[in-house]
Design an enzyme around this catalytic site. Structure first.
Site, PDB file in Angstrom:
ATOM      1  CB  SER A 188      -1.035   0.050   1.208  1.00 55.65           C
ATOM      2  OG  SER A 188      -1.866   0.940   0.778  1.00 55.65           O
ATOM      3  CG  ASP A 218      -5.616  -3.194  -4.550  1.00 59.62           C
ATOM      4  OD1 ASP A 218      -6.645  -2.324  -3.928  1.00 59.62           O
ATOM      5  OD2 ASP A 218      -4.449  -3.195  -4.199  1.00 59.62           O
ATOM      6  CG  HIS A 278      -5.068  -2.605  -0.615  1.00 61.86           C
ATOM      7  ND1 HIS A 278      -4.555  -2.249  -1.797  1.00 61.86           N
ATOM      8  CD2 HIS A 278      -4.620  -1.966   0.494  1.00 61.86           C
ATOM      9  CE1 HIS A 278      -3.550  -1.274  -1.207  1.00 61.86           C
ATOM     10  NE2 HIS A 278      -3.763  -1.144   0.085  1.00 61.86           N
TER      11      HIS A 278
END
Length: 711
Positions: free
Chosen positions: A573, A654, A686
């Site tokens: 991320s 994601d 994600h």
């Protein structure tokens, strides 16, 4: 100025008292399994591996009985062959020292979300035992798990969450339904018709069209009230409590039962919802509403605050409503402070406005004189007691991460994890003291494995501000040996990868593979004051990168067993963004990089992600109004400098950081001729959640690290 004040607070009296208590409680709460392993094994135990990780039991959702004598919790186990987790409810007698836990539900279905009846006779829970997820009830004490369970609801749609009214005469449930349907059957019929239609196109007239990992089909999470008859069954037509409100209760994708509450007399329901007529993807304006439990028109209690109001909780006498609130619209990482609302007068009392910590979860004490809450704090996530009149907070747990808790008659029962131990169940008094460990769920595995010891350290970071980090020693550590380094950068970016057992970025899995692990809570991390958290906005590639540089140098100096010539950096991320940024800004430092679901181009990311409030706050507005903000620290503009071997990982589902970002990173690396690989998961979002995928993730990452750091 704010950051320097933070350093002063860390050295202040409150912090010193906390750190002293932390040391005491850390020793008291040390994982028994690890201690048993060291005492019993004359030779080094086998290192911890990812195969061990995915097989560990995971405890969550503790719920203590009204008399405090029993605790029910959810236990997730992993079925490796089926490649999925299974959850069941277990019950533990808290006053019978050494008493074994008893399973309450069968293993043929998933069961979770336990909630006691007010008289302590029954445990209500969610289960898909009947083919769809419904509310069930069981009386603890049966000889055969699940044999005496009673299905309470039989709705045409799955129940997402629920609360049972104090008198057990009503349920409040959340269900995914079309807002313009007057009955749940209408929603079911519409879904069935769509599944049999020849044309599969979906016409949208506003965003969100997709969120986190799912495309919108037009339904909203809505609250319904259902009466319970004398036999204990849900009866009558469900009453739509959120009718006319075009928003999700609980909020998607991570809302839950804390988003709504039933009053102690069972007559009112409070809920939090983002019900904005337009602009949902760029709004953080959640409001709290109050509605009669039998149905009526919801009344907005917090219309005066254009920012976030959430987690409503009635005081035990029903006179006040506690909730968390932020002050700055559009900023999801703003400080959440507690507010008390007098339901008779309408007066609001900001209880923790002057306490520089952000509330995670909270609950009332049974006497209404205090509230208990969790916050990030100096690399820990402890539990606090907060005086309901003064707002003064005192920590009642120390080292580690309090993941969830339930307030009993005389104690608080909570789950606690750390860098060296997955979560177990503990109990502690309302004013703290020595905690009591009630479970050792993973002792059969951890007792046979060598785990790396962890140590917190600090160093002068950007602008000489005090910054904290952790190191984790490799398994079977030898002081006279040098070890390669896994330099893990946390996501968020407003988060903390500190003293917590992380299932997706597990420090022990890297330590078991022979790596020293270094974690830095750079500027922007939580738990060090709101000014420290704020400092990353608009400066993603500035202060944090400086902290990472200084933090790695400090770790190498303080812990000479770390091999500074064999370091691999990895993150997901924001951590993945930082890998892409490091590739262009610090290209000669690392032997390799691992970039998981990281942003490659801030400009295209803005137009393809779903929650627009996030990039708009972080980059100073929409991209078309402030392109310079998106160009300031944009990895795509420095691709020509890339040369570090990089493993790229991305999930097809994601939608937070769409997979085109990861594919673009891999394309750039391949075109440049930089050694690179792409690990792509068509069935992950994600995060990587499925057991087999998790094993593949760790094995691929460690193999990549070994390839470049052990030459």
């Amino acid at each position: 100025m704010g950051s320097r004040l933070i350093e002063g607070r860390i050295l202040g009296m409150r912090a010193n008292r906390f750190l002293a208590a932390l040391a005491l409680l850390a020793a008291a709460a040390a994982p028994v399994a690890g201690a048993a392993s060291r005492a019993a094994a004359p030779e080094p135990a086998q290192p911890f591996t990812v195969q061990d990780l995915v097989r560990l039991d995971r405890i969550s959702e503790p719920a203590v009985s009204p008399d405090g004598r029993r605790v029910v919790y959810t236990l997730r186990t992993t079925d490796i062959e089926a490649n999925k987790g299974r959850s069941a409810l277990w019950l533990l007698e808290t006053r019978k020292r050494g008493a074994p836990a008893v399973r309450l539900t069968d293993l043929a279905a998933n069961s979770n979300s336990a909630e006691w009846s007010a008289d302590g006779r029954f445990v209500y829970y969610l289960s898909n035992r009947g083919g769809s997820t419904q509310v069930w009830r069981v009386a603890p004490g049966g000889e055969r798990p699940g044999a005496d369970a009673l299905q309470i609801t039989n709705l045409p749609l799955d129940v997402g969450s629920f609360h049972v009214a104090p008198k057990a005469d009503r349920l409040v449930v959340s269900v995914e339904a079309f807002v313009d349907c007057s009955t749940l059957a209408c929603t079911k019929q519409r879904l069935d018709a769509a599944s049999h239609a020849a044309a599969h196109g979906v016409l949208y007239d506003r965003i969100f069209v997709r969120h986190w990992d799912a495309w919108s089909d037009g339904r909203r999470a809505q609250l319904f009230s259902i009466a319970i008859d004398e036999a204990g069954l849900a009866s009558g037509t469900p009453v739509h409590l959120t009718a006319g409100i075009d928003g999700d209760v609980p909020s998607k994708p991570f809302g839950g039962r804390a988003d709504y509450a039933v009053s102690p007399d069972g007559l009112q329901v409070a809920f939090s919802v983002r019900a904005v007529p337009t602009g949902e993807p760029w709004s953080t304006n959640f409001d709290i509403y109050l509605v009669p439990a039998g149905g009526g028109t919801p009344r907005n209690l917090t219309a005066d605050n254009p920012a976030w109001d959430g987690q409503p909780a009635f005081s035990p006498d029903g006179s006040r409503l506690a909730y968390v609130a932020t002050d700055r619209p559009g900023f999801e990482a703003d400080r959440f402070h507690l507010v008390l609302l007098d339901l008779q007068t309408g007066l609001k009392h900001p209880l923790t406005q002057n306490w520089d910590r952000s509330i995670g979860s909270f609950a009332w004490a049974h006497d209404g004189k205090a509230l208990f809450a969790t916050t990030d704090h100096l690399g820990q996530h402890p539990l606090w007691a907060i005086d309901a009149n003064t707002g003064r907070a005192a920590a009642i747990t120390g080292a580690g991460d309090v993941e969830a808790f339930s307030v009993g008659a005389q104690k608080i029962f909570y789950t606690l994890s750390s860098l060296v131990s997955p979560a177990d169940l503990y109990a502690v008094g309302f004013s703290g003291g020595k905690p009591q460990q009630l479970t050792q769920l993973n002792r059969p595995v951890l007792g046979k494995r060598s785990l790396g010891e962890s140590e917190q350290f600090s160093f002068p970071g950007w602008n000489q501000d005090n910054v904290f980090g952790y190191v984790v020693k490799p398994a079977n550590f030898k002081r006279d040996q040098k070890y390669p380094v896994a330099f893990v950068v946390h996501g968020g970016p407003q988060g903390s990868l500190a003293n917590v057992w992380h299932w997706r970025w597990n420090a022990q899995s890297f330590a078991g593979a022979g790596y020293g692990v270094v974690l830095i809570d750079f500027h922007g991390s939580t738990g060090y004051g709101q000014a420290f958290t704020d400092s990353i906005s608009g400066d993603w590639g500035g202060k944090p990168l400086e902290d990472l540089k200084l933090g790695l140098a400090a770790a190498l100096k303080q812990f000479p067993w770390l091999d500074g010539d064999s370091v691999c950096a990895l993150g997901g991320s924001y951590g993945g963004y930082m890998m892409n940024w490091i590739a262009g800004q610090w290209p000669d430092r690392f032997k390799c990089l691992v970039s998981h679901d990281g942003i490659f181009d801030n400009r295209s990311m803005y137009y393809s992600t779903e929650e627009l409030w996030f990039p708009e706050w972080e980059n100073g507005g929409p991209e078309y109004l402030n392109p310079a903000g998106y160009a300031k620290h944009n990895p795509i503009d420095y691709v020509a400098r890339w040369k570090t071997p990089t493993l790229v990982i991305h999930g097809q589902l994601d939608y937070r950081v769409p997979d085109e970002q990861g594919l673009a990173v891999f394309t750039a690396l391949q075109r440049l001729g930089v050694p690179s690989e792409l690990l792509y998961f068509p069935d992950e979002n994600h995060w990587v959640l499925k057991p087999a995928n998790s094993i593949q993730w760790y094995e691929s990452v460690i193999a990549w690290m070994n390839r470049w750091t052990r030459r």
